[in-house]
Design a protein around this motif. Sequence first.
Motif, PDB file in Angstrom:
ATOM      1  N   PHE A   1       4.340  -0.808   3.439  1.00  0.00           N
ATOM      2  CA  PHE A   1       3.791   0.488   3.125  1.00  0.00           C
ATOM      3  C   PHE A   1       4.939   1.008   2.427  1.00  0.00           C
ATOM      4  CE2 PHE A   1       1.634  -1.141   6.581  1.00  0.00           C
ATOM      5  CZ  PHE A   1       0.216  -0.905   6.432  1.00  0.00           C
ATOM      6  N   THR A   2       4.710   1.945   1.335  1.00  0.00           N
ATOM      7  CA  THR A   2       5.573   2.534   0.592  1.00  0.00           C
ATOM      8  C   THR A   2       5.215   3.994   0.432  1.00  0.00           C
ATOM      9  OG1 THR A   2       5.135   1.864  -1.637  1.00  0.00           O
ATOM     10  CG2 THR A   2       6.652   0.600  -0.231  1.00  0.00           C
ATOM     11  N   LYS A   3       6.039   5.143   0.198  1.00  0.00           N
ATOM     12  CA  LYS A   3       5.639   6.354  -0.252  1.00  0.00           C
ATOM     13  C   LYS A   3       4.760   6.449  -1.455  1.00  0.00           C
ATOM     14  CE  LYS A   3       8.299   9.144   2.942  1.00  0.00           C
ATOM     15  NZ  LYS A   3       9.111  10.303   3.098  1.00  0.00           N
TER      16      LYS A   3
ATOM     17  N   LEU B   1      -8.300   3.694   2.099  1.00  0.00           N
ATOM     18  CA  LEU B   1      -8.903   2.474   2.788  1.00  0.00           C
ATOM     19  C   LEU B   1      -9.347   2.779   4.256  1.00  0.00           C
ATOM     20  CD1 LEU B   1      -6.555  -0.475   1.559  1.00  0.00           C
ATOM     21  CD2 LEU B   1      -8.608   0.209   0.747  1.00  0.00           C
ATOM     22  N   ILE B   2      -8.748   3.875   4.831  1.00  0.00           N
ATOM     23  CA  ILE B   2      -9.171   4.172   6.261  1.00  0.00           C
ATOM     24  C   ILE B   2     -10.493   4.949   6.037  1.00  0.00           C
ATOM     25  CG2 ILE B   2      -8.828   5.779   8.183  1.00  0.00           C
ATOM     26  CD1 ILE B   2      -5.817   5.006   7.790  1.00  0.00           C
ATOM     27  N   GLU B   3     -10.645   5.929   5.277  1.00  0.00           N
ATOM     28  CA  GLU B   3     -11.787   6.780   4.859  1.00  0.00           C
ATOM     29  C   GLU B   3     -12.996   5.935   4.387  1.00  0.00           C
ATOM     30  OE1 GLU B   3     -10.750   9.918   2.171  1.00  0.00           O
ATOM     31  OE2 GLU B   3      -9.455  10.799   3.512  1.00  0.00           O
TER      32      GLU B   3
ATOM     33  N   LEU C   1       0.875  -1.109  -0.037  1.00  0.00           N
ATOM     34  CA  LEU C   1      -0.004   0.257  -0.218  1.00  0.00           C
ATOM     35  C   LEU C   1       0.745   1.246   0.058  1.00  0.00           C
ATOM     36  CD1 LEU C   1      -2.588  -1.019   2.637  1.00  0.00           C
ATOM     37  CD2 LEU C   1      -3.206  -0.687   0.174  1.00  0.00           C
ATOM     38  N   THR C   2       0.463   2.289  -0.763  1.00  0.00           N
ATOM     39  CA  THR C   2       1.119   3.740  -0.686  1.00  0.00           C
ATOM     40  C   THR C   2       0.399   4.252   0.368  1.00  0.00           C
ATOM     41  OG1 THR C   2      -0.366   4.534  -2.004  1.00  0.00           O
ATOM     42  CG2 THR C   2       1.545   3.510  -3.179  1.00  0.00           C
ATOM     43  N   GLU C   3       1.011   5.353   0.790  1.00  0.00           N
ATOM     44  CA  GLU C   3       0.333   6.425   1.750  1.00  0.00           C
ATOM     45  C   GLU C   3      -0.917   6.870   1.313  1.00  0.00           C
ATOM     46  OE1 GLU C   3       2.999   8.994   4.393  1.00  0.00           O
ATOM     47  OE2 GLU C   3       3.842   9.056   2.471  1.00  0.00           O
ATOM     48  N   GLN C   4      -1.062   6.987   0.192  1.00  0.00           N
ATOM     49  CA  GLN C   4      -2.285   7.694  -0.388  1.00  0.00           C
ATOM     50  C   GLN C   4      -3.471   6.558  -0.212  1.00  0.00           C
ATOM     51  OE1 GLN C   4      -2.359   9.575  -4.134  1.00  0.00           O
ATOM     52  NE2 GLN C   4      -4.642   9.298  -4.405  1.00  0.00           N
ATOM     53  N   GLN C   5      -2.909   5.385  -0.819  1.00  0.00           N
ATOM     54  CA  GLN C   5      -3.848   4.147  -0.897  1.00  0.00           C
ATOM     55  C   GLN C   5      -4.411   3.888   0.579  1.00  0.00           C
ATOM     56  OE1 GLN C   5      -1.491   1.397  -2.881  1.00  0.00           O
ATOM     57  NE2 GLN C   5      -2.584   1.639  -4.926  1.00  0.00           N
TER      58      GLN C   5
END
Length: 256
Positions: A249-251, A201-203, A193-197
């Motif tokens: 997790f990757t940027k 997923l949290i939202e 997962l990237t930070e944005q993804q």
Amino acid sequence: MKTVVVKCGGSVLKELSEDFFSSMKELQANGYSIILVHGGGPEINAMLDALKIESEFKDGLRVTSKEVLETAELALAGSMNRKLVRLLEQHGIASIGLNSSDNGLMQAEFIDKEQLGYVGDVTNVNSDLIEILCHQNVVPVLTPIAAGPDGTVLNVNADHAACAVANAVSADHFLMVTDVDGVLHNGELVSQLTEQQTNELIEAGVISGGMIPKVKSALKAFSDHVHHVHIVSGKKPFYEQGAWHGTEFTKEKVTV
């Protein structure tokens, strides 16, 4: 020197499997140095209850009076640290337990003494000492207890302490060991997962409950030095034949 910082929560210590230690040994065999930072929430809570000392949390941090601090240091340095070192050595992994407040190994400043008491935010880590041990193929096992100003000792959130260590040694990988495989979506493990993804997923409610603080801590671990952060299970192999398991997790999205 390739370096992996492993953060192991106190609640997962009893659930660490043979596969977990096999992955640790495989990392070493593949040229990685390992640094382990541990927590000890359940052990601290049990000791506080036995001593009838009240404890509370504010914004996810334990309010730490002098009594709570003494109990936390006893639980972390005197119990949890020793248990983890013995477990590692029983599995053939040379290790040494270090209380991070000793000799300024980890230094911190008060976050808010009036509201939180003896709780600190890490300002410096003696990476030279840690790297000396790593060069000897010894795993440093560190407590989240830091040296504060004017001879004080401060309690540090274990996630934050581990992140500070990872940044200080410019770790190639930062692992958060939990009792789950990683992030699940429709019952399937999400391997990357990237930070944005992650935030999406949290939202969307896909990442919920107790997983939210885990992934938020993972995202906070990113820095100019640390680019690969993983949530892995302590019950299963997390590294086999050069492949990582769990959620990484990757940027930015990694293309193959």
